[in-house]
Design a protein around this motif. Structure first.
Motif, PDB file in Angstrom:
ATOM      1  N   SER A   1       0.927  -1.026  -0.062  1.00  0.00           N
ATOM      2  CA  SER A   1      -0.266   0.080  -0.093  1.00  0.00           C
ATOM      3  C   SER A   1       0.922   1.209   0.140  1.00  0.00           C
ATOM      4  O   SER A   1       0.398   2.318  -0.768  1.00  0.00           O
ATOM      5  CB  SER A   1      -1.086   0.094   1.075  1.00  0.00           C
TER       6      SER A   1
ATOM      7  N   GLU B   1       1.985   1.835  -3.479  1.00  0.00           N
ATOM      8  CA  GLU B   1       0.972   2.369  -4.412  1.00  0.00           C
ATOM      9  C   GLU B   1       0.626   3.695  -4.019  1.00  0.00           C
ATOM     10  O   GLU B   1       0.642   4.733  -5.049  1.00  0.00           O
ATOM     11  CB  GLU B   1      -0.474   1.538  -4.138  1.00  0.00           C
ATOM     12  N   LEU B   2       0.698   4.216  -2.834  1.00  0.00           N
ATOM     13  CA  LEU B   2       0.689   5.690  -2.611  1.00  0.00           C
ATOM     14  C   LEU B   2       1.703   6.449  -2.998  1.00  0.00           C
ATOM     15  O   LEU B   2       1.240   7.577  -3.520  1.00  0.00           O
ATOM     16  CB  LEU B   2       0.509   5.842  -1.036  1.00  0.00           C
TER      17      LEU B   2
ATOM     18  N   ARG C   1       3.182   5.827  -5.840  1.00  0.00           N
ATOM     19  CA  ARG C   1       3.178   6.038  -7.391  1.00  0.00           C
ATOM     20  C   ARG C   1       1.876   7.079  -7.439  1.00  0.00           C
ATOM     21  O   ARG C   1       1.994   7.817  -8.368  1.00  0.00           O
ATOM     22  CB  ARG C   1       2.541   4.762  -8.050  1.00  0.00           C
ATOM     23  N   GLN C   2       0.874   7.169  -6.793  1.00  0.00           N
ATOM     24  CA  GLN C   2      -0.152   7.964  -6.859  1.00  0.00           C
ATOM     25  C   GLN C   2       0.460   9.366  -6.453  1.00  0.00           C
ATOM     26  O   GLN C   2       0.130  10.453  -7.218  1.00  0.00           O
ATOM     27  CB  GLN C   2      -1.306   7.913  -5.954  1.00  0.00           C
TER      28      GLN C   2
ATOM     29  N   SER D   1       3.260  10.404  -6.999  1.00  0.00           N
ATOM     30  CA  SER D   1       4.346  10.636  -8.087  1.00  0.00           C
ATOM     31  C   SER D   1       3.454  11.423  -9.581  1.00  0.00           C
ATOM     32  O   SER D   1       3.500  12.365 -10.075  1.00  0.00           O
ATOM     33  CB  SER D   1       5.050   9.794  -8.462  1.00  0.00           C
ATOM     34  N   ALA D   2       2.331  10.597  -9.518  1.00  0.00           N
ATOM     35  CA  ALA D   2       1.333  10.966 -10.697  1.00  0.00           C
ATOM     36  C   ALA D   2       0.944  12.323 -10.525  1.00  0.00           C
ATOM     37  O   ALA D   2       0.762  12.958 -11.445  1.00  0.00           O
ATOM     38  CB  ALA D   2       0.294   9.786 -11.074  1.00  0.00           C
ATOM     39  N   LEU D   3       0.374  12.368  -9.394  1.00  0.00           N
ATOM     40  CA  LEU D   3      -0.289  13.793  -9.090  1.00  0.00           C
ATOM     41  C   LEU D   3       0.712  15.011  -8.914  1.00  0.00           C
ATOM     42  O   LEU D   3       0.443  15.941  -9.611  1.00  0.00           O
ATOM     43  CB  LEU D   3      -0.893  13.661  -7.593  1.00  0.00           C
TER      44      LEU D   3
ATOM     45  N   GLU E   1       0.993  15.493 -12.788  1.00  0.00           N
ATOM     46  CA  GLU E   1      -0.204  16.472 -13.217  1.00  0.00           C
ATOM     47  C   GLU E   1      -0.113  17.765 -12.854  1.00  0.00           C
ATOM     48  O   GLU E   1      -0.430  18.871 -13.413  1.00  0.00           O
ATOM     49  CB  GLU E   1      -1.395  15.603 -12.660  1.00  0.00           C
TER      50      GLU E   1
END
Length: 147
Positions: free
Chosen positions: A37, A40-41, A43-44, A46-48, A51
């Motif tokens: 988890s 996954e957080l 990765r999220q 990094s993506a945010l 963006e």
């Protein structure tokens, strides 16, 4: 005959290891789940962040364009707007090539194409030239294009 104390000690030790092993297995499973988890957080996040950087870049571009348009406000008192489709429509209405239209405005034909395709935007001084050309009639444009 073995000593009863040593047998008892060995048995207690065996049972304790068995209990500890069962507890450790539960903790290992929880640890693996938490690590997954956390990954996954990350990765999220990094993506945010990516963006957000993209959004900041796109938000910064119109701000610089507006700043150049505001210079026009102080110089002439009117704000000039630019539309690529209206530029193309006006050039077509006059029946001019991009090179001829560019000659009227004071830029190259390639610059006119880039403006029409939205790849570039005219500067404040060029917006004034475009406004001057838009105010000309077809006859006046023909007179100006005579070499």
């Amino acid at each position: 005959m073995p000593n009863i104390a040593s047998i008892l000690k060995a048995e207690i030790s065996r049972v304790a290891r068995k209990e500890v092993r069962a507890e450790i297995e539960t903790l290992k499973k929880a640890s693996v789940a938490h690590r997954a988890s956390i990954a996954e957080l990350r990765r999220q996040v990094s993506a945010l962040e990516k963006e957000l950087q993209r959004a900041a870049k796109t938000a910064a571009r119109p701000a610089t364009v507006d700043a150049s348009d505001n210079e026009t406000d102080t110089d002439t008192g009117t704000k000039r707007r630019f539309s690529a489709t209206r530029l193309a429509a006006h050039r077509a209405k006059l029946g001019l090539s991009a090179a001829h239209y560019g000659h009227l405005v004071g830029v190259s034909g390639q610059t006119i194409y880039h403006w029409e395709q939205g790849k570039a935007r005219p500067r404040a001084a060029q917006l004034e030239s475009l406004a001057a050309v838009r105010s000309l009639s077809k006859k006046q444009v023909a007179e100006r294009l005579v070499f």
